[in-house]
Scaffold this active site. Structure first.
Site, mmCIF file in Angstrom:
data_model
loop_
_atom_site.group_PDB
_atom_site.id
_atom_site.type_symbol
_atom_site.label_atom_id
_atom_site.label_comp_id
_atom_site.label_asym_id
_atom_site.label_seq_id
_atom_site.Cartn_x
_atom_site.Cartn_y
_atom_site.Cartn_z
ATOM 1 N N ASP A 1 -5.284 0.434 8.499
ATOM 2 C CA ASP A 1 -4.973 0.171 6.731
ATOM 3 C C ASP A 1 -5.670 -0.996 6.363
ATOM 4 O OD1 ASP A 1 -3.473 2.645 6.631
ATOM 5 O OD2 ASP A 1 -1.572 1.578 7.000
ATOM 6 N N LYS B 1 0.863 -1.100 0.184
ATOM 7 C CA LYS B 1 0.154 -0.023 -0.104
ATOM 8 C C LYS B 1 0.984 1.282 -0.094
ATOM 9 C CE LYS B 1 -0.047 2.062 3.601
ATOM 10 N NZ LYS B 1 0.223 2.669 4.815
HETATM 11 O O1 C5P Z 1 -4.936 1.074 13.570
HETATM 12 P P1 C5P Z 1 -3.355 0.698 13.762
HETATM 13 O O2 C5P Z 1 -3.274 -0.452 14.809
HETATM 14 O O3 C5P Z 1 -2.647 0.348 12.828
HETATM 15 O O4 C5P Z 1 -2.728 1.766 14.387
HETATM 16 C C1 C5P Z 1 -1.231 1.759 15.125
HETATM 17 C C2 C5P Z 1 -1.003 3.169 15.714
HETATM 18 O O5 C5P Z 1 -1.253 4.501 14.930
HETATM 19 C C3 C5P Z 1 -2.233 3.368 16.652
HETATM 20 O O6 C5P Z 1 -2.215 2.799 17.904
HETATM 21 C C4 C5P Z 1 -2.168 4.819 16.855
HETATM 22 O O7 C5P Z 1 -1.205 5.224 17.663
HETATM 23 C C5 C5P Z 1 -1.639 5.356 15.447
HETATM 24 N N1 C5P Z 1 -2.776 5.715 14.446
HETATM 25 C C6 C5P Z 1 -3.160 6.766 14.718
HETATM 26 N N2 C5P Z 1 -4.181 7.411 13.714
HETATM 27 C C7 C5P Z 1 -4.617 6.770 12.768
HETATM 28 C C8 C5P Z 1 -4.165 5.274 12.588
HETATM 29 C C9 C5P Z 1 -2.954 4.989 13.578
HETATM 30 O O8 C5P Z 1 -3.054 7.499 15.731
HETATM 31 N N3 C5P Z 1 -5.640 7.242 12.029
#
Ligand code: C5P
Length: 278
Positions: free
Chosen positions: A140, A14
């Site tokens: 994602d 991606k």
């Molecule tokens: O959603 P995911 O577990 O992949 O995200 C990893 C970390 O990235 C989250 O714990 C958060 O700290 C940060 N994040 C965020 N805002 C988003 C996506 C991710 O703050 N839109």
């Protein structure tokens, strides 16, 4: 129920052609506007019906992922079984993408696992249970489940498909440093620099930005070196960091311009992938 025994799914990398961070939410996530796109290069997931669960890792980045312990593929399979049934599986992951690198390797693998399981067990690709599982696995993963160019809002899970740039030559460059997504988001300066525009995809991407570039560059100066090196090459339409880094990408006007840049960068010892947009 289908009578397939094995399904092989591609897990394309991606890219965020642009990533605008708009504000930090009360739940700790950040509200985004991002242009998701996918390239041909990626991992491969093979899922086979089996008497007992197993997970096998191969490929150039297998060792890096193995040392992480838990992974999104086995979690995706567990959630699929809770939601849709389907019994045990032998899952093989061929790991070609660097991990924790801003190109959604783990998210793409989880999405490919869900697509493969859905195909094996006669679940429609647009079944809302798949989206719900994807959404629970990471910000994602829904975009990777859709697997096509799209505008993402919210955490990245509110998706609107977009057309354009299919076949564009791309070079991916990773300097071999891992950066933590959570740490990079924490380093964002809190300034809303405005929305993503609309219209022609390349024009919109070019006028956009990646708001995570500044904090990621501060944490990993190697990203600066990659972006400077990329910017020097002729024939570049756009060069930028993807996601929270450290992988950077450049879109090129021609295969020959991309391949010339790849040859020139080879001496740096960085991970490179010459590919194209899907
Ligand atoms: O959603 P995911 O577990 O992949 O995200 C990893 C970390 O990235 C989250 O714990 C958060 O700290 C940060 N994040 C965020 N805002 C988003 C996506 C991710 O703050 N839109």
């Amino acid at each position: 129920m289908s009578d397939l025994l094995t399904v092989t799914e591609h897990a394309p990398a991606k890219l965020n052609l642009a990533l605008h961070v708009r504000h930090r939410r009360a739940d700790g996530y950040h509200e985004l506007e991002t242009l998701f796109a996918f390239v041909e290069h990626g991992d491969v997931v093979r899922v086979t019906r089996a008497g007992a669960d197993s997970f096998t890792l191969t490929g150039p980045f297998a060792a890096a992922l193995a040392s992480e312990g838990d992974n999104l593929v086995t979690r995706a399979a567990a959630r699929f079984r809770e939601a849709c049934g389907g019994g045990a599986h032998a899952i093989e992951l061929e790991k070609h993408l660097p991990i924790a690198s801003g190109i959604g390797g783990g998210s793409a693998d989880a999405a490919a696992t869900l697509r493969a399981l859905a195909a094996l067990h006669g679940v429609a690709h647009d079944d809302p249970r798949l989206f719900a599982i994807a959404d629970g696995l990471g910000s994602d993963v829904p975009a990777c489940l859709l697997g096509r160019t799209a505008l993402g809002r919210g955490r990245g899970e509110q998706l609107a498909p977009l057309e354009g740039l299919t076949g564009t030559p791309v070079l991916l460059v990773n300097p071999g440093v891992g950066v933590s997504t959570a740490a990079v988001f924490r380093g964002w300066d809190g300034i809303d620099r405005g929305p993503i525009g609309d219209g022609d995809l390349l024009a919109v991407a070019r006028t956009g930005r990646n708001d995570l570039e500044a904090p990621a560059r501060a944490m990993a100066p190697a990203i600066d070196a990659v972006l400077h090196a990329l910017a020097m090459h002729p024939g570049i339409l756009l060069s930028r960091m993807s996601g929270s880094g450290a992988t950077c990408f450049a879109l090129f006007a021609s295969d020959s311009a991309r391949d010339a840049a790849a040859r020139a960068l080879r001496a740096q010892g960085w991970w490179l992938a010459a590919t194209r947009l899907r």
